[in-house]
Design an enzyme around this catalytic site. Structure first.
Site, mmCIF file in Angstrom:
data_model
loop_
_atom_site.group_PDB
_atom_site.id
_atom_site.type_symbol
_atom_site.label_atom_id
_atom_site.label_comp_id
_atom_site.label_asym_id
_atom_site.label_seq_id
_atom_site.Cartn_x
_atom_site.Cartn_y
_atom_site.Cartn_z
ATOM 1 N N LYS A 126 34.558 13.569 -13.114
ATOM 2 C CA LYS A 126 33.291 13.462 -13.856
ATOM 3 C C LYS A 126 32.752 12.063 -13.569
ATOM 4 O O LYS A 126 33.499 11.165 -13.224
ATOM 5 C CB LYS A 126 33.548 13.600 -15.348
ATOM 6 N N HIS A 129 30.074 6.885 -15.734
ATOM 7 C CA HIS A 129 28.664 6.600 -15.992
ATOM 8 C C HIS A 129 28.471 5.374 -16.878
ATOM 9 O O HIS A 129 29.443 4.765 -17.328
ATOM 10 C CB HIS A 129 27.949 7.821 -16.573
ATOM 11 N N HIS A 132 30.493 4.549 -19.920
ATOM 12 C CA HIS A 132 31.866 4.047 -19.832
ATOM 13 C C HIS A 132 31.924 2.530 -19.704
ATOM 14 O O HIS A 132 32.982 1.938 -19.802
ATOM 15 C CB HIS A 132 32.578 4.636 -18.608
HETATM 16 N N1 ARG Z 1 38.589 10.147 -21.534
HETATM 17 C C1 ARG Z 1 37.926 9.967 -22.786
HETATM 18 C C2 ARG Z 1 36.406 9.976 -22.577
HETATM 19 O O1 ARG Z 1 35.913 9.650 -21.511
HETATM 20 C C3 ARG Z 1 38.314 8.711 -23.470
HETATM 21 C C4 ARG Z 1 39.765 8.574 -23.786
HETATM 22 C C5 ARG Z 1 39.986 7.707 -24.954
HETATM 23 N N2 ARG Z 1 41.360 7.425 -25.231
HETATM 24 C C6 ARG Z 1 42.183 8.164 -25.959
HETATM 25 N N3 ARG Z 1 43.420 7.770 -26.097
HETATM 26 N N4 ARG Z 1 41.795 9.257 -26.532
HETATM 27 O O2 ARG Z 1 35.689 10.271 -23.531
#
Ligand code: ARG
Length: 568
Positions: A126, A129, A132
Site C-alpha cells: 500500500k 503516503h 505516514h
Molecule cells: N500499519 C498500521 C497503519 O498503517 C499502523 C500500525 C500501528 N502499530 C500497531 N502496533 N498497531 O495504519
C-alpha cells in the site's frame, strides 16, 4: 554544567538546616525579573524554626549573600530573592557547551533502561503516503530524545505485512496482475490491483470469498500464497527504504505483523485459559462492555486472526525479549480505541506491565486539496512530497543566490529538513493542513529559518578565522553578561532541560519551539551587537557565544532528525 536551581538548593539547605530535596521543592522562579532569577519563600520554615518568616528570610539572605553564584541577594518580606551573577552563569553554561560539543544536552536520566519506540509501520503493498509521515518523523524524534536522555532504545517498524487485505491483494494479482508490471513500479501497481478488487467486488461477492480463503491459506503457510506474499513484502520494503534513506531514518527491527503469526495460537490459548474469551457468532471476543468499549475481536469465525491479536502477541513477545521499561507506540489518534482495547486485554490477562505500554497519538495531516484514502486510489505519496520539497527548495536557493558549494546537496538538506521541521512544529495531537508556503518560508518559524541561522553563525566564525577551540576559563565573559547576549545564554542553558521535558511528554514540538527561540535569540544578538570588534577579549567572548549558539542549534536539529548546514 551545574544545574543552578540544584546549586541554590544545596547552598540554602546548608544554611537553613534543611534537606536539599526540601529546599529544591520550595525554590520558585519569580514572575517578575525585578524579584530576582530565583526566590525562596520562608513560610514553611516558620514552624520548625519558631521564628517569623521575614526574620528567617533576612537570616538566610545574610548567610548566602557572599556566594560567587549571586550578584545580589535581597530579602523582601518572607522571601529571599536571588539574582544570579551573570558572568558566573555565562561561564557555567558556555564551558559545558565547549567541553561537550556534539554531546551538549545529553544526560543520563534513563540509566540505560530499555525503551522500545515503534513507529512508521506502513502497510505492505500500500502507498507510503503523506499520512505516514507523522508516525515516521515523530517516532524518529522520540527515539532520538530517549537516546539523548540515557535510555537504550530499540526502534521497531511494525510493518503492516499481514491480514485479510493480503488475501485480496493476492486474489487481485492472480486475476489481473502481471509480474513485470509489478517489478517496474511495485506499490503503485499493487495499489491499482487493490483498487480494482474493491470496485469489482461490489458486483461480485465471490471475490471476497476467494480473498478470505486465500488469506486463510497464507496463514496456514501454503507455499504458493507465502511466495507471492513474500515477494510483495520485499518489493514494498525496497520502496519504503528509499523514503527512509531520504529522511535518514533507520530501524533495529522490521518485525511486523506477520512475525507474530506463529506466536498467536499460544496467546489465544492463554486468553482462553484465563477465562477471557467468549464466543460471539462464531468469532472469539473479549468482552469489554464493563469499560464502555466494544469487544476486542480476537479470531474471526473462519479462525483467522486479527490486527488486535497480533498487537497483543507482539507486546508479550517484546516484554519477554527486551524486558522494556516502556514500549512507546507512535500511531495516529484514529486508533485510540484499538489501543485502549488491547491495553485493557493485557491488563485483564494479569500483565501489570500493560501500564508501561504507551500510545503516543497524533492528529491528521491533510493537503489543501483534501485528504487521501487508499480505497479510491487518490493518494499523495510521501516520496513525491519529499522530492517536490527538494525541487522547490532548489528554485528558492537559486533565486536567492544562496552561498553553497552544491545546490543539489543544500536543496536536499533544506527541503527535506523543512518537511521534518514543519511536522514537528505543532503539538502532535493537532490536526494540520500541509501548506508549501508555510513549510518553505525562510523567514517564518521554519526549518529553513533555523538552518539559515546556523549557517549564519558558522560564517561569522569562519570570517573570524576561528581556530576551533576556546579556553573558556580564562576568558572575560562580562562582555556577554547583558542584553541580548545574556538572553541567548539563558536559552542555551535551558537546552538540556527542554530535551528531558520533550522526552517525558513524548512531544518533540517542545524542542522544536525551543530551537526557534534559540535561533531568534541569536539573530537578535547578531543584529544588536558588533561581533568582530577591535577589542580582542570582547571579540573572543562574542565568538564563544556564537559558537555555543551554533552548537546548540546543531544538536537540537540532530535530535529532530535534521542536518545543520554550514553554508546556505
Ligand atoms: N500499519 C498500521 C497503519 O498503517 C499502523 C500500525 C500501528 N502499530 C500497531 N502496533 N498497531 O495504519
Amino acid at each position: 554544567m551545574k544545574d543552578i536551581k540544584t546549586e541554590i538548593a544545596r547552598i540554602i539547605a546548608e544554611q537553613a538546616g534543611l534537606a536539599e530535596e526540601e529546599a529544591l521543592a520550595l525554590i520558585e522562579i519569580p514572575p517578575e525579573s525585578s524579584k530576582g532569577d530565583y526566590a525562596f519563600p520562608c513560610f514553611r520554615l516558620a514552624k520548625v524554626l519558631r521564628k517569623a518568616p521575614p526574620l528567617i528570610a533576612a537570616d538566610i539572605a545574610e548567610k548566602i549573600r557572599g556566594n560567587a553564584l549571586f550578584e545580589k541577594v535581597e530579602n523582601v518580606n518572607a522571601y529571599v530573592n536571588m539574582f544570579i551573577d551573570k558572568a558566573y552563569f555565562a561561564m557555567n553554561t558556555l564551558e559545558d557547551v565547549v567541553a561537550r560539543g556534539d554531546l551538549f544536552g545529553r544526560q543520563d536520566i534513563g540509566g540505560g533502561k530499555t525503551v522500545i519506540v515503534e513507529y512508521s509501520s506502513p502497510n505492505i503493498a500500500k502507498p507510503f503516503h503523506i499520512g505516514h509521515i507523522r508516525s515516521t518523523v515523530i517516532g524518529n524524534a522520540i527515539y532520538k530524545l530517549y537516546d539523548a536522555i540515557g535510555y537504550k532504545v530499540v526502534r521497531i517498524n511494525h510493518l503492516g505485512d499481514y491480514g485479510t487485505q493480503f488475501g485480496k491483494m493476492i486474489t487481485a494479482y492472480r486475476r489481473w496482475g502481471n509480474e513485470e508490471e509489478v517489478k517496474k513500479e511495485p506499490i503503485k501497481t499493487l495499489l491499482s490491483y487493490y483498487v480494482r478488487f474493491h470496485q469489482e467486488a461490489e458486483n461480485d461477492p465471490s471475490l471476497d470469498q476467494e480473498a478470505r480463503e486465500t488469506f486463510a491459506k497464507l496463514e496456514h503457510g501454503e507455499e504458493e500464497e507465502v511466495r507471492i506474499w513474500k515477494w510483495f513484502r520485499e518489493e514494498s520494503l525496497k520502496e519504503f527504504t528509499r523514503v527512509y534513506d531520504m529522511l535518514g531514518i533507520t530501524f533495529d527491527s522490521y518485525n511486523g505483523e506477520s512475525f507474530y503469526s506463529d506466536k498467536m495460537p499460544a496467546v489465544i490459548q492463554e486468553l482462553r485459559d484465563k477465562g477471557l474469551l467468549q464466543e460471539s457468532q462464531g468469532a472469539q471476543i473479549v468482552d469489554l462492555s464493563q469499560w464502555n468499549m466494544s469487544p476486542a475481536l480476537i479470531t474471526k469465525s473462519d479462525g483467522t486472526s486479527l490486527y488486535i491479536t497480533r498487537d497483543i502477541a507482539a507486546a508479550i513477545y517484546r516484554k519477554k525479549t527486551y524486558d522494556f521499561y516502556k514500549c512507546i507506540y507512535v500511531v495516529a489518534s484514529q486508533q485510540n480505541l484499538h489501543f485502549q482495547q488491547w491495553f485493557k486485554v493485557l491488563d485483564l490477562m494479569g500483565y501489570e506491565w500493560s501500564k508501561d505500554c504507551i500510545h503516543v497519538n497524533f492528529g491528521l495531516v491533510s493537503l489543501e486539496d483534501g485528504t487521501m484514502s487508499t480505497r479510491n486510489g487518490r493518494v499523495v505519496f510521501l516520496e513525491d512530497v519529499l522530492n517536490r520539497a527538494v525541487e522547490k527548495t532548489a528554485e528558492i536557493v537559486r533565486e536567492k543566490g544562496v552561498n553553497t558549494e552544491s545546490i543539489e546537496e543544500t536543496s536536499k538538506t533544506v527541503g527535506i529538513g523543512a518537511v521534518i521541521f514543519q511536522e514537528l512544529s505543532n503539538s502532535r495531537i493537532k490536526d494540520y493542513v500541509f501548506n508549501w508556503d508555510n513549510v518553505l518560508n525562510f523567514d517564518g518559524e521554519t526549518g529553513p529559518y533555523v538552518q539559515y541561522t546556523h549557517a549564519r553563525a558558522a560564517s561569522v566564525l569562519k570570517n573570524a578565522g576561528f581556530s576551533g577551540s576556546f579556553d573558556v576559563a580564562s576568558m572575560d565573559l562580562s562582555y556577554i553578561s547583558g542584553g541580548s547576549a545574556y538572553e541567548l545564554i539563558k536559552e542555551i542553558y535551558r537546552f538540556p532541560e527542554v530535551i528531558a521535558d520533550a522526552a517525558e511528554k513524548y512531544e518533540p514540538s517542545v524542542l522544536t519551539r525551543h530551537i526557534v527561540d534559540i535561533a531568534q535569540a541569536f539573530n537578535k544578538f547578531y543584529h544588536d551587537e558588533h561581533i568582530l570588534v577591535e577589542n580582542e577579549q570582547e571579540k573572543q567572548a562574542k565568538l564563544l557565544l556564537t559558537y555555543a549558539a551554533k552548537q546548540t542549534i546543531k544538536n537540537g536539529l540532530e535530535l529532530l532528525g535534521m542536518k545543520a548546514p554550514d553554508k546556505m
